[in-house]
Motif scaffolding. Sequence first.
Motif, PDB file in Angstrom:
ATOM      1  N   GLN A  74       9.888   1.498  11.416  1.00 59.87           N
ATOM      2  CA  GLN A  74       9.415   0.096  11.463  1.00 59.87           C
ATOM      3  C   GLN A  74      10.496  -0.946  11.833  1.00 59.87           C
ATOM      4  OE1 GLN A  74       5.708   0.879   9.749  1.00 59.87           O
ATOM      5  NE2 GLN A  74       6.368  -1.106   9.980  1.00 59.87           N
ATOM      6  N   VAL A  81       4.883  -3.550   4.469  1.00 60.33           N
ATOM      7  CA  VAL A  81       4.759  -1.989   4.674  1.00 60.33           C
ATOM      8  C   VAL A  81       5.657  -1.186   4.046  1.00 60.33           C
ATOM      9  CG1 VAL A  81       5.175  -0.295   6.605  1.00 60.33           C
ATOM     10  CG2 VAL A  81       3.982  -2.300   7.247  1.00 60.33           C
ATOM     11  N   ILE A  86      -0.970  -2.690  15.672  1.00 62.12           N
ATOM     12  CA  ILE A  86       0.374  -2.918  16.257  1.00 62.12           C
ATOM     13  C   ILE A  86       0.964  -3.907  15.496  1.00 62.12           C
ATOM     14  CG2 ILE A  86       1.430  -3.578  18.541  1.00 62.12           C
ATOM     15  CD1 ILE A  86      -1.392  -3.036  19.819  1.00 62.12           C
ATOM     16  N   MET A  87       2.220  -3.707  15.432  1.00 62.54           N
ATOM     17  CA  MET A  87       2.882  -4.953  14.787  1.00 62.54           C
ATOM     18  C   MET A  87       4.337  -5.101  14.978  1.00 62.54           C
ATOM     19  SD  MET A  87       3.218  -3.245  10.841  1.00 62.54           S
ATOM     20  CE  MET A  87       4.434  -4.492  10.182  1.00 62.54           C
ATOM     21  N   SER A  88       5.159  -6.049  14.724  1.00 64.43           N
ATOM     22  CA  SER A  88       6.743  -6.293  14.951  1.00 64.43           C
ATOM     23  C   SER A  88       6.909  -6.264  16.499  1.00 64.43           C
ATOM     24  CB  SER A  88       7.357  -5.492  14.029  1.00 64.43           C
ATOM     25  OG  SER A  88       7.181  -5.516  12.805  1.00 64.43           O
ATOM     26  N   VAL A  91       5.802  -1.452  16.768  1.00 63.78           N
ATOM     27  CA  VAL A  91       5.401  -0.393  15.870  1.00 63.78           C
ATOM     28  C   VAL A  91       3.848  -0.334  16.251  1.00 63.78           C
ATOM     29  CG1 VAL A  91       4.946   0.424  13.447  1.00 63.78           C
ATOM     30  CG2 VAL A  91       7.063  -0.997  14.193  1.00 63.78           C
ATOM     31  N   GLN A 112      -1.959  -4.436   7.023  1.00 68.26           N
ATOM     32  CA  GLN A 112      -2.624  -4.219   8.326  1.00 68.26           C
ATOM     33  C   GLN A 112      -4.176  -3.957   8.272  1.00 68.26           C
ATOM     34  OE1 GLN A 112       0.349  -5.793   9.519  1.00 68.26           O
ATOM     35  NE2 GLN A 112      -0.380  -4.954  11.527  1.00 68.26           N
ATOM     36  N   ARG A 161       5.124  -9.132   6.768  1.00 68.39           N
ATOM     37  CA  ARG A 161       4.485  -7.963   7.187  1.00 68.39           C
ATOM     38  C   ARG A 161       5.224  -6.619   6.909  1.00 68.39           C
ATOM     39  NH1 ARG A 161      -0.417  -8.618   9.612  1.00 68.39           N
ATOM     40  NH2 ARG A 161      -0.670 -11.093  10.158  1.00 68.39           N
ATOM     41  N   GLU A 162       6.473  -6.699   7.625  1.00 66.65           N
ATOM     42  CA  GLU A 162       7.360  -5.588   7.263  1.00 66.65           C
ATOM     43  C   GLU A 162       7.603  -5.152   5.896  1.00 66.65           C
ATOM     44  OE1 GLU A 162       7.949  -3.155   9.211  1.00 66.65           O
ATOM     45  OE2 GLU A 162       7.790  -3.731  11.193  1.00 66.65           O
TER      46      GLU A 162
END
Lengths: 413, 174
Positions: A227, B118, A182-184, A197, B150, B114-115
């Motif tokens: 994203q 990705v 899981i992110m952001s 996300v 991740q 992090r983004e």
Amino acid sequence: MTMRKFASLLFVIFGTLFSHTTFATLLSMELTRGIAGAMPIVITPFSIQGVPPTEDMAAIISNDLKNSGRFKLSTSKMDDKVVGAVKEVGAGRYQVSFQLLEGKGASQPTVLLNRHYTVSGNELRALAHHMSDAIYLQLTGVRGVFSTRLAYVVKQGEKHILEVADQDGYDPRPILTSSASIMSPAWSHDGKRIAYVSFENERAAIYITNVATGARSLVSEFKGLNQAPAWSPDDRKLALVLSKDGLANIYIMDLASHQLTQLTHDYSYINTEPSWSPNGRSLIFTSNRGGNAQIYQLDLASKAVTRLSFDGSYNARASYTPDGNHITMLNRESGAYNIGILDLDTGVFRVLTNTGSDNESPSMAPNGSMILYGTQYNGRNVLSMVASDGSVQIRLPARNGEVQDPAWSPFLT
Amino acid sequence: MQLRSRVKNLMIMGCVLALSSCAAPGHKDQGQDGAYGAGDNSVQSSGVGQRSHFGDSAAGPNQSLAKRTYYFDYDKSEIHAQDKAAISGNADYLMSHPHAKVILEGHTDPRGSREYNVALGERRANAVAEFMKAKGVNPEQIRVVSYGAQRLAAPGRTEHDYQLDRRVVLVYVR
């Protein structure tokens, strides 16, 4: 000396002082750097009538004010003082009152605040934060963030949890538990929803969860990237990053119609991490179109793009202060990833962290006073906060597992 | 039986080269994020079915076919020259087996945003995908997914760990 120069000087002094300090082992919210000239305040234990409450109101207020970095606890009669009373009135309810009294240091000491409440026992902790907010506003002129919450991702082995907790780390509640990343997380401006996300089907998708009910909806599941969701100031639109037509580009989705508008049309470079200006007229984003990651601003009316960051070899994950005058970002300089802040008027950029760790995901408090971010401590990912003038640094309670990717809520009351 | 042991050998080689945990034949590859589709309170996980590693001696040198992890430089998405033979080997396999499909998983080291990571992971996976398409692989046989930072290959924070993290992993799916 201007205020800004003075703040810079303070920063230099503290930066030098603390860069050589080894932090002690800590298991709770810990003020690791305090402000010079913090306001002294006396907080006396609340008087108690009837069945004692489970919460120590004075202790919660003391922790709030101390951990803001703007106050230091005092016992001097000369300093402003908080007194309070808790009276049990049956059926698990309490009458609570508090006064903020000017100290004998004032020429004509007066009662600054005098408030009364009736709440149930399980509301006492929230009420103490509310009192801290009132005291903070009275004495600093700035709205406090003690009643706000934090969202972040916890990784425990193979388990991923999107969690929401009080801003002091108490009362963590899961929003989503998943076997995949899981992110952001991103709070809506009304504080009622969180977009994030999730990789739960071995591909990225953006979901929105209602914080109170837990109900969630799928927003974006296009081929490729889904994203970096970012709410427009009116919460009607979501800026997001899709690669359905090739490479990562920024789009805006109307949340009512799910209609998409493509904002960047770049098929050679990365464009990601959109963040809205407070007035909703522009977005800032990360792009490597100049060779490495830097922050750019896109004017939504003219579609003109301007580069904003020039300090360091890498700048990413930028967001505005609530007044729109500064942006905070992740900055790489000499191999170190730090949290920094750029003054958009002067163009002056300042690095705020000096932990020696790789920091990530800066998220601004709704009053602009502090920046929440991810860092490492004792080999684990933990959350930390730094004042947006660099003067205060706080590490959040250690949890089991890795804690990362934080987002500070807006004002919730 | 002979084919079975050959498959097994290939898988072991693949595991060693990929420097990641591999599942036994007939079992799901759980990756670093655990069991997809496992019971979960709040996520209705649907899963994408069984994954397994194919092996086939007809597709060229075993060694290049078994090499399914390709490493990248910091903040870069250019394929290393020494990985091109292995990617070509797998491209040949896909062309001779039009029903075979692969997922190209893009990954980065944990540093930075992090983004952005990705997006960078996707660029790396796209670079491998484009190389395979240029060889003649049907785009329908390739799916790209980026996990950014991740799912790290190495948990440490040394330059050596980072080198292992910055990778594209080619996974055969059924």
